[in-house]
Enzyme design. Structure first.
Site, PDB file in Angstrom:
ATOM      1  N   ASN A   8      -8.945  47.801  41.973  1.00 31.43           N
ATOM      2  CA  ASN A   8      -8.343  46.619  41.203  1.00 31.43           C
ATOM      3  C   ASN A   8      -6.812  46.476  41.527  1.00 31.43           C
ATOM      4  O   ASN A   8      -6.159  47.111  40.742  1.00 31.43           O
ATOM      5  CB  ASN A   8      -8.858  46.751  39.833  1.00 31.43           C
ATOM      6  CG  ASN A   8      -8.108  45.493  38.892  1.00 31.43           C
ATOM      7  OD1 ASN A   8      -7.716  44.573  39.641  1.00 31.43           O
ATOM      8  ND2 ASN A   8      -8.468  45.722  37.544  1.00 31.43           N
ATOM      9  N   LYS A  10      -4.825  44.609  39.974  1.00 30.24           N
ATOM     10  CA  LYS A  10      -4.276  43.783  38.815  1.00 30.24           C
ATOM     11  C   LYS A  10      -3.096  42.608  39.097  1.00 30.24           C
ATOM     12  O   LYS A  10      -3.024  42.117  40.305  1.00 30.24           O
ATOM     13  CB  LYS A  10      -3.787  44.855  37.948  1.00 30.24           C
ATOM     14  CG  LYS A  10      -4.806  45.796  37.726  1.00 30.24           C
ATOM     15  CD  LYS A  10      -4.674  46.856  36.583  1.00 30.24           C
ATOM     16  CE  LYS A  10      -5.757  47.731  36.345  1.00 30.24           C
ATOM     17  NZ  LYS A  10      -5.705  48.742  35.238  1.00 30.24           N
ATOM     18  N   HIS A  91     -12.837  43.226  32.136  1.00 28.48           N
ATOM     19  CA  HIS A  91     -11.785  44.197  32.087  1.00 28.48           C
ATOM     20  C   HIS A  91     -11.319  44.403  30.821  1.00 28.48           C
ATOM     21  O   HIS A  91     -10.943  43.396  29.916  1.00 28.48           O
ATOM     22  CB  HIS A  91     -11.123  44.062  33.183  1.00 28.48           C
ATOM     23  CG  HIS A  91     -10.068  45.311  33.528  1.00 28.48           C
ATOM     24  ND1 HIS A  91      -8.979  45.812  32.607  1.00 28.48           N
ATOM     25  CD2 HIS A  91     -10.224  46.327  34.505  1.00 28.48           C
ATOM     26  CE1 HIS A  91      -8.522  46.721  33.120  1.00 28.48           C
ATOM     27  NE2 HIS A  91      -9.295  47.244  34.107  1.00 28.48           N
ATOM     28  N   GLU A  93      -8.475  44.900  29.897  1.00 28.92           N
ATOM     29  CA  GLU A  93      -7.141  44.144  29.611  1.00 28.92           C
ATOM     30  C   GLU A  93      -7.219  42.702  29.315  1.00 28.92           C
ATOM     31  O   GLU A  93      -6.738  42.181  28.685  1.00 28.92           O
ATOM     32  CB  GLU A  93      -6.072  44.476  30.994  1.00 28.92           C
ATOM     33  CG  GLU A  93      -5.628  45.742  31.081  1.00 28.92           C
ATOM     34  CD  GLU A  93      -5.521  46.283  32.613  1.00 28.92           C
ATOM     35  OE1 GLU A  93      -5.178  45.496  33.479  1.00 28.92           O
ATOM     36  OE2 GLU A  93      -5.335  47.628  32.566  1.00 28.92           O
ATOM     37  N   GLU A 161     -15.213  51.941  31.410  1.00 27.89           N
ATOM     38  CA  GLU A 161     -13.830  52.268  31.588  1.00 27.89           C
ATOM     39  C   GLU A 161     -13.202  52.373  30.015  1.00 27.89           C
ATOM     40  O   GLU A 161     -12.846  51.318  29.530  1.00 27.89           O
ATOM     41  CB  GLU A 161     -13.220  51.033  32.063  1.00 27.89           C
ATOM     42  CG  GLU A 161     -13.574  50.832  33.389  1.00 27.89           C
ATOM     43  CD  GLU A 161     -12.494  50.110  34.265  1.00 27.89           C
ATOM     44  OE1 GLU A 161     -12.106  50.470  35.408  1.00 27.89           O
ATOM     45  OE2 GLU A 161     -12.012  48.908  33.961  1.00 27.89           O
ATOM     46  N   GLY A 167      -4.686  53.801  33.321  1.00 26.82           N
ATOM     47  CA  GLY A 167      -3.283  53.892  33.578  1.00 26.82           C
ATOM     48  C   GLY A 167      -2.716  55.053  32.767  1.00 26.82           C
ATOM     49  O   GLY A 167      -1.344  55.089  32.581  1.00 26.82           O
ATOM     50  N   SER A 206      -8.050  56.150  35.310  1.00 21.83           N
ATOM     51  CA  SER A 206      -7.288  57.433  35.984  1.00 21.83           C
ATOM     52  C   SER A 206      -7.914  58.159  37.021  1.00 21.83           C
ATOM     53  O   SER A 206      -7.806  59.305  36.986  1.00 21.83           O
ATOM     54  CB  SER A 206      -6.888  58.299  34.724  1.00 21.83           C
ATOM     55  OG  SER A 206      -5.768  57.585  33.756  1.00 21.83           O
TER      56      SER A 206
HETATM   57  P1  PGA Z   1      -6.266  53.187  36.621  1.00 26.30           P
HETATM   58  O1  PGA Z   1      -7.051  51.480  36.324  1.00 26.30           O
HETATM   59  O2  PGA Z   1      -6.995  53.679  37.614  1.00 26.30           O
HETATM   60  O3  PGA Z   1      -4.915  52.711  36.669  1.00 26.30           O
HETATM   61  O4  PGA Z   1      -6.394  53.903  35.499  1.00 26.30           O
HETATM   62  C1  PGA Z   1      -8.498  51.468  36.063  1.00 26.30           C
HETATM   63  C2  PGA Z   1      -8.851  50.270  35.646  1.00 26.30           C
HETATM   64  O5  PGA Z   1      -8.343  49.496  34.997  1.00 26.30           O
HETATM   65  O6  PGA Z   1      -9.750  49.792  36.314  1.00 26.30           O
END
Ligand code: PGA
Length: 252
Positions: A8, A10, A91, A93, A161, A167, A206
């Site tokens: 992803n 983003k 997601h 976010e 997740e 992140g 992560s």
């Molecule tokens: P990340 O994000 O691998 O940067 O932790 C995972 C995600 O948001 O799908």
């Protein structure tokens, strides 16, 4: 079950970044045991598709309506027209920044499936919910609220997740990941019956080349959704190769 390794991007990437996709596509072509997917920003979809080879290209969100007066939004059919095969729904976010609720996410996933896309529905607890011992309950509730009840293994993927692991470089323990994925499997069977045994459940948060083998070895972890480490082929391709190697062991 065949692993799905999904990236992803983003809100990252310009046309120049499609050079990374070229390298990912080249590596994916050599790893026939694994499905590989990338969700670039909407603006790169049209350019990404002809360069993706076997890599699935998808969106990071879609609107729940088929069309109409929804300024700034993209419909599932628009994604299909750009060559998308999947879309990420809910997601963390989107849940946090845009206040997306379970019922809205369910409507988006439903719209995606109706259009012919695979919906990758994201669920996961935040840090206080984990600390208070409510993580499993929270995720179970999100599944109840956001999985379209007529889903099947072809048009639904779940991604667990934990928001606090995205992140941050932090991940749950293997025991916590295995416990959560086992619960998600049981819940999918409750919601979808026999079909629930075949829906892929990804882990996200992560994931990197150093921890992917351990995470993918968990029963009921059927792949990964990857943010930061999907932005370059140097970090994403080793995870694809690891999945291929772990997958080969699992199926022996
Ligand atoms: P990340 O994000 O691998 O940067 O932790 C995972 C995600 O948001 O799908």
């Amino acid at each position: 079950m065949r692993f799905l390794i999904a990236g992803n991007w983003k809100m990252n990437g310009s046309r120049a970044m499609l050079a990374e996709l070229d390298r990912i596509a080249e590596a994916a072509a050599a790893q026939t045991q694994v499905d590989v997917a990338i969700a670039p920003p909407f603006t790169l979809l049209a350019d990404a598709r002809p360069r993706a080879g076997q890599v699935w290209i998808g969106g990071q969100d879609c609107h729940q309506a088929a069309k109409g007066a929804h300024t700034g939004s993209i419909s599932a059919d628009m994604l299909i027209e750009m060559g998308a095969r999947f879309v990420i729904c809910g997601h963390s976010e989107r849940r946090a920044e845009f206040g997306e609720s379970d019922s809205l996410i369910q409507a988006k996933a439903q719209a995606a499936q109706t259009a012919g896309l695979t919906a990758i529905v994201c669920v996961g607890e935040d840090e206080p919910e984990r600390d208070e011992g409510r993580a499993v309950m929270v995720v179970a509730g999100e599944l109840d609220g956001s999985v379209p009840p007529a889903s099947n293994a072809r048009n639904l993927v779940i991604s667990y997740e934990p928001a606090w692991a995205i992140g941050t470089g932090r991940t749950p323990t293997m025991a916590e990941i295995c416990e959560m994925h086992a619960m998600i499997r049981a819940k999918l069977i409750q919601i979808l019956g026999e079909e629930g045994t075949r829906v892929r459940i990804l882990y996200g948060g992560s994931v990197n080349p150093g921890n992917a083998a351990q995470i993918l070895a968990c029963p009921d972890v059927n792949g990964a959704l990857i943010g930061g480490a999907s932005l370059t082929a140097d970090t994403f391709v080793p995870i694809v190769r690891t999945a291929s190697a772990v997958g080969a062991n699992v199926s022996q």
